[in-house]
Every structure is written in C-alpha cells, then in structure tokens.
Enzyme design. Structure first.
Site, PDB file in Angstrom:
ATOM      1  N   ASP A  13       0.810  -1.232   0.000  1.00 29.64           N
ATOM      2  CA  ASP A  13       0.000   0.000   0.000  1.00 29.64           C
ATOM      3  C   ASP A  13       0.840   1.277   0.000  1.00 29.64           C
ATOM      4  OD1 ASP A  13      -2.271  -1.613   0.116  1.00 29.64           O
ATOM      5  OD2 ASP A  13      -2.270  -1.614   2.306  1.00 29.64           O
ATOM      6  N   LYS A  16       1.667   2.388  -4.918  1.00 29.33           N
ATOM      7  CA  LYS A  16       2.193   1.859  -6.189  1.00 29.33           C
ATOM      8  C   LYS A  16       1.256   2.172  -7.342  1.00 29.33           C
ATOM      9  CE  LYS A  16       2.274  -2.272  -4.436  1.00 29.33           C
ATOM     10  NZ  LYS A  16       1.907  -1.976  -3.042  1.00 29.33           N
ATOM     11  N   GLY A  40      -4.709  -4.181  -3.798  1.00 32.99           N
ATOM     12  CA  GLY A  40      -5.700  -3.132  -4.058  1.00 32.99           C
ATOM     13  C   GLY A  40      -4.931  -1.883  -4.419  1.00 32.99           C
ATOM     14  N   HIS A  41      -4.927  -1.535  -5.694  1.00 29.38           N
ATOM     15  CA  HIS A  41      -4.134  -0.400  -6.179  1.00 29.38           C
ATOM     16  C   HIS A  41      -5.075   0.728  -6.570  1.00 29.38           C
ATOM     17  CE1 HIS A  41      -0.624  -3.335  -7.247  1.00 29.38           C
ATOM     18  NE2 HIS A  41      -0.932  -3.322  -5.966  1.00 29.38           N
ATOM     19  N   GLN A 223       1.861  -5.896  -3.329  1.00 31.81           N
ATOM     20  CA  GLN A 223       2.344  -6.015  -1.939  1.00 31.81           C
ATOM     21  C   GLN A 223       3.656  -5.231  -1.783  1.00 31.81           C
ATOM     22  OE1 GLN A 223       1.320  -9.380  -3.485  1.00 31.81           O
ATOM     23  NE2 GLN A 223      -0.652  -8.532  -2.946  1.00 31.81           N
TER      24      GLN A 223
END
Ligand code: GDP
Ligand code: IMO
Ligand code: MG
Length: 422
Positions: A13, A16, A40-41, A223
C-alpha cells in the site's frame, strides 16, 4: 525509459497504483507478475476513483497493453467482476488486455481454507485478506494447482476439479467447514472461463515480442518487500515473491532485460494485518485515520501506521536493487510538528543498523530515532521541487540518503497532477 520494475519498499500500500499510473504515460506495456486479488491499487483519473485488484493499473490509459503474467494467481470469478466493473465505468478492456495461460487459479476451496486456517490459528493468525492466496500458491508449489489453460479445456478441467474437490472437501470437513459441490463450482468456473477465454494467451511470447519491437515494459509490483515470502517478516507475509526478482520469474522476462528498479515508499510507514512493525505509533495512526486516510483498499481494515523506517528501506534497497525512490503521501505529514525517522534498532541493548532475519527479534527491536522539524504547511499544491517547503525538502533528502537511493518522484496527493519529478 526502458524496462522498469516497480516494487513496494515497505509493507504494501505504498501508493504503487498512483505511481504506476503516472509512469504508464511513458511505457507501452504494464504487467502484473505476482500476487492476486489480495492487492488493491488505487488510481484517480480526475475525480473518478478506481481500485484495481488483478487488472494492471495501465488499463486506465487507452492503447497501453496490459498483461496478467504467469506468476499471478487468478480468481476467475473475481477477475470477471473486476472487468465488468471497469466496463461499467466505460474503461475499454478488449484489445489491450491479456492473461497468461499458465497462471494458476484461485479456487473456492483455497478461499475457504484461507479463512478456516486463520480462524484455527486464533491469536497466531496472519491477518490475511482471505482471498485464498496462500492455499493457491501452496497448491502451485505442491504441483496440484489448476492453471488457466486447464480451465479452458472443459473435459480436462472437470477431471482435475473432481479430484481436487474430493481431496479439499476432506480438509474442509476436518476444519469444520461445509463441503463444496463439484457441479456448482464447475458451472461457475466454466462460465467465468468462457468470459476470459478471448484474453488468454502465451504471455511469455507476447512480452518478448513487445521487447524485440523496442517497446517499454513496466512491471507492476503488488504487496511490498516485507511481505515477500523469502525476504519479509515470515510467517507474516504473503505467499509470493514481491521483491524485484519475482517480476522476472513471474513474467519470463530475464534479469538482463531489466534497466531500472523503482522503489515506492510512503513518507511514513503502514501495515495491514499482523506481524511486527517496529516504528508503529498510535498518534500518527490516529491523525491519519481522523483525516479519513489509511483504510485498506481491498478489505477496508484500518492500516497500522508508524514513522519512516530507514533500517527497513535500506534493506529493501539492497534486496531489490532499487535505483531510485518514489515517495508518496508526503502531504500526510503536513500537520505533524515533529517527525521521527528510525535510523537504527536497539535489540537487547545493542545498536543494530540492519534488519534481523528473525521475525521475533524484529518484534523486540526498538527503533533509534532521529527527529526532523515538521513543515506545518500544506504541500498538495506543490508541482516542482522548489515549491516544497525547505523543511520538507530536508526531510525527503534525509530519508533518501539514509535509504541509500536517490529520489526521482515525490507525490503530494492522490491525483495524477499532484506529482513532482526530480
Ligand atoms: P498500493 O496498493 O501501493 O497501490 O496503494 P493503495 O492504493 O492501497 O494505498 C495508497 C493510498 O494512498 C490510496 O488511497 C492512494 O489514492 C493514496 N495516495 C497515493 N499517493 C498519495 C499522495 O501522495 N497523497 C495522498 N493524500 N494520497 C495518496
Ligand atoms: P497491495 O498490492 C498490503 C497482507 C495481508 C496480510 C498478509 C498476507 O495493495 O500493496 P494474503 O491475503 O496475501 O495471504 O495476506 O499480506 N497483504 C497486503 N498488505 N497491501 C497489499 O497489497 C497486500 N496484500 C496482502 O494484509 O498481512
Ligand atoms: Mg493497496
């Protein structure tokens, strides 16, 4: 530009998605190489927020080729939902999106086993995203996984699935969970498989062909370094190699074709899930949560927060070969009067400049802090290095120097234009 690996240099988180989106403007191909829908981007295009889980963040820019490569584990049902969601938001997917035929599938028993094992672990739980990631990679390593190309061959899929459901129903029953119906899983996965069929291809050949044509490839890490299966805070890690090497095995592009490794860090540290976080600090967590920040993009869980840790980022620079750093969320520190930065750890009374491999020792490490005066000025409107307050520049220079990599990007807000290139 050239072929670039982008990695998270903390616990995930790091921002990225935002940095990938900004860099995508300058590349032709964006590839996901590991992880699954545990990621989750977040990307903002104007005021529209997108959270991408499996689909590369490059999808939001037209004409960029996006690839889910062999190292990713794919939950087909979740991927179909994500594609449908993107199409509802009028994001064009067809024609520039490809899925590896050798990527492994996340099956319903993986999700159930992930959940049940977490419950059984009680206070020793990992705090997984419950997306079945660990069990799916476990089956891959145990050579009993099911791949995308199996899904697309209906007879083969049925035969393998029957064997796998039989075995896994035994495990589920032992954990007190209900058994799965072969028919229901078969129907749901076949439907998803047909929806995904047009996108499935040999992505190793596709990527090498693109490279031969002189196209630039951006490898979108998921990650972060300390969630890496080998280099992270084991067992409080994910089940893939999140460090730079994972991009090569996860795509079939060899190390000598990589030109640059960009490490993404937040201007402070966050972690979601269990495991040590040496610089954890409840004051900074409260401050960020009160601002509505630092809630997980996948599970919505509040993220644990702490000060920037240069012992950790130095280690990340070393194992990833980071050439330059993108620092995000600088604006999160705009109202902090005194900012601390960990420069070493004290472990059983001894000062230590490097990270211990033993996760239990890391949990006992006390950070040795250096203090920096806060700038106490909003930074979200800065667009050039010289627009930043001098104290913010001094802070950024210090964390880059202590990490051992030069700064290339500073982000002062979630949107595309809130980005400073150095
Ligand atoms: P990722 O998993 O590394 O892509 O990061 P996430 O998307 O899970 O979390 C990063 C969060 O920070 C998201 O909500 C982003 O929109 C947000 N973000 C990224 N860069 C900045 C920044 O410079 N400032 C602010 N305020 N938010 C940012
Ligand atoms: P992005 O790509 C932050 C964490 C989970 C848990 C551990 C294992 O958005 O940075 P898993 O479900 O993978 O078995 O969970 O890893 N985790 C992440 N934390 N960002 C992520 O992805 C994460 N993906 C997994 O919270 O601690
Ligand atoms: Mg995330």
């Amino acid at each position: 530009m050239a072929n670039i690996i982008l990695v998270g240099a903390q616990w995930g988180d790091e921002g990225k998605g935002k940095i990938i989106d900004v860099l995508t403007e300058q590349v032709d191909v964006v590839v996901r190489t590991q992880g699954g829908n545990n990621a989750g981007h977040t990307v903002f295009v104007g005021s529209q927020k997108y959270v991408l889980h499996l689909v590369p963040s490059g999808i939001l820019r037209p004409r960029k080729t996006c690839v889910i490569a062999n190292g990713v584990v794919i939950d087909p049902i979740s991927l179909v939902e994500e594609l449908d969601g993107l199409e509802r938001l009028r994001v064009k997917v067809r024609g520039h999106f490809h899925i590896s035929e050798t990527a492994h599938l996340v099956m319903p028993y993986h999700r159930l086993l992930d959940e049940q094992r977490e419950i059984a672990k009680g206070k020793h739980r990992i705090g997984t995203t419950k997306r079945g990631i660990g069990p799916a990679y476990g089956d891959k390593a145990a050579r009993v996984g099911i791949r995308m190309l199996d899904l697309l061959d209906p007879e083969r899929f049925q035969a393998i699935l029957a064997r796998r459901i039989k075995e896994n129903n035994g495990f589920l029953r032992a954990l007190g969970a209900p058994a799965l119906s072969l028919r229901k899983v078969l129907d749901a996965y076949r439907t998803a498989g047909e929806r995904l069929r047009p996108f499935v291809t040999n992505t190793v050949l596709l990527l090498h062909q693109a490279a031969r044509q002189g196209k630039n490839i951006l490898f979108e890490g998921a990650q972060g370094t300390f969630l890496d299966l080998d280099h992270g805070t084991y067992p409080f890690v994910t089940s893939s190699n999140t460090t730079a090497g994972g991009a090569c095995t996860g795509s079939g592009i060899p190390p000598n074709r990589i030109d640059r490794v960009v490490g993404v860090v937040k201007a402070y540290t966050t972690r979601v899930g269990e495991g040590p976080l040496p610089t954890e600090n409840t004051h900074i967590a409260d401050l960020l949560h009160r601002m509505g920040r630092e809630f997980g993009a996948t599970t919505g869980r509040p993220r644990r927060c702490g000060w920037f840790d240069t012992v950790a980022t130095r280690h990340a620079a070393m194992v990833n070969g980071i050439d330059d750093l993108a620092v995000t969320n600088l604006d999160g520190l705009d109202t902090v009067p005194v900012i601390q930065v960990a420069v070493a750890y004290r472990i059983h009374g001894r000062r230590c400049a490097s990270m211990p491999s033993d996760t239990q020792l890391l949990a006992q490490s006390e950070p040795v802090y250096e203090e920096f005066p806060g700038w106490m000025t909003p930074t979200h409107q800065a667009r050039r290095w010289r627009d930043l307050p001098p104290k913010a520049r001094a802070y950024l220079r210090a964390i880059a120097k202590l990490t051992g990599a030069p700064l290339s990007i500073v982000s002062v807000g979630p949107s595309r234009d809130q980005t400073i290139f150095l």
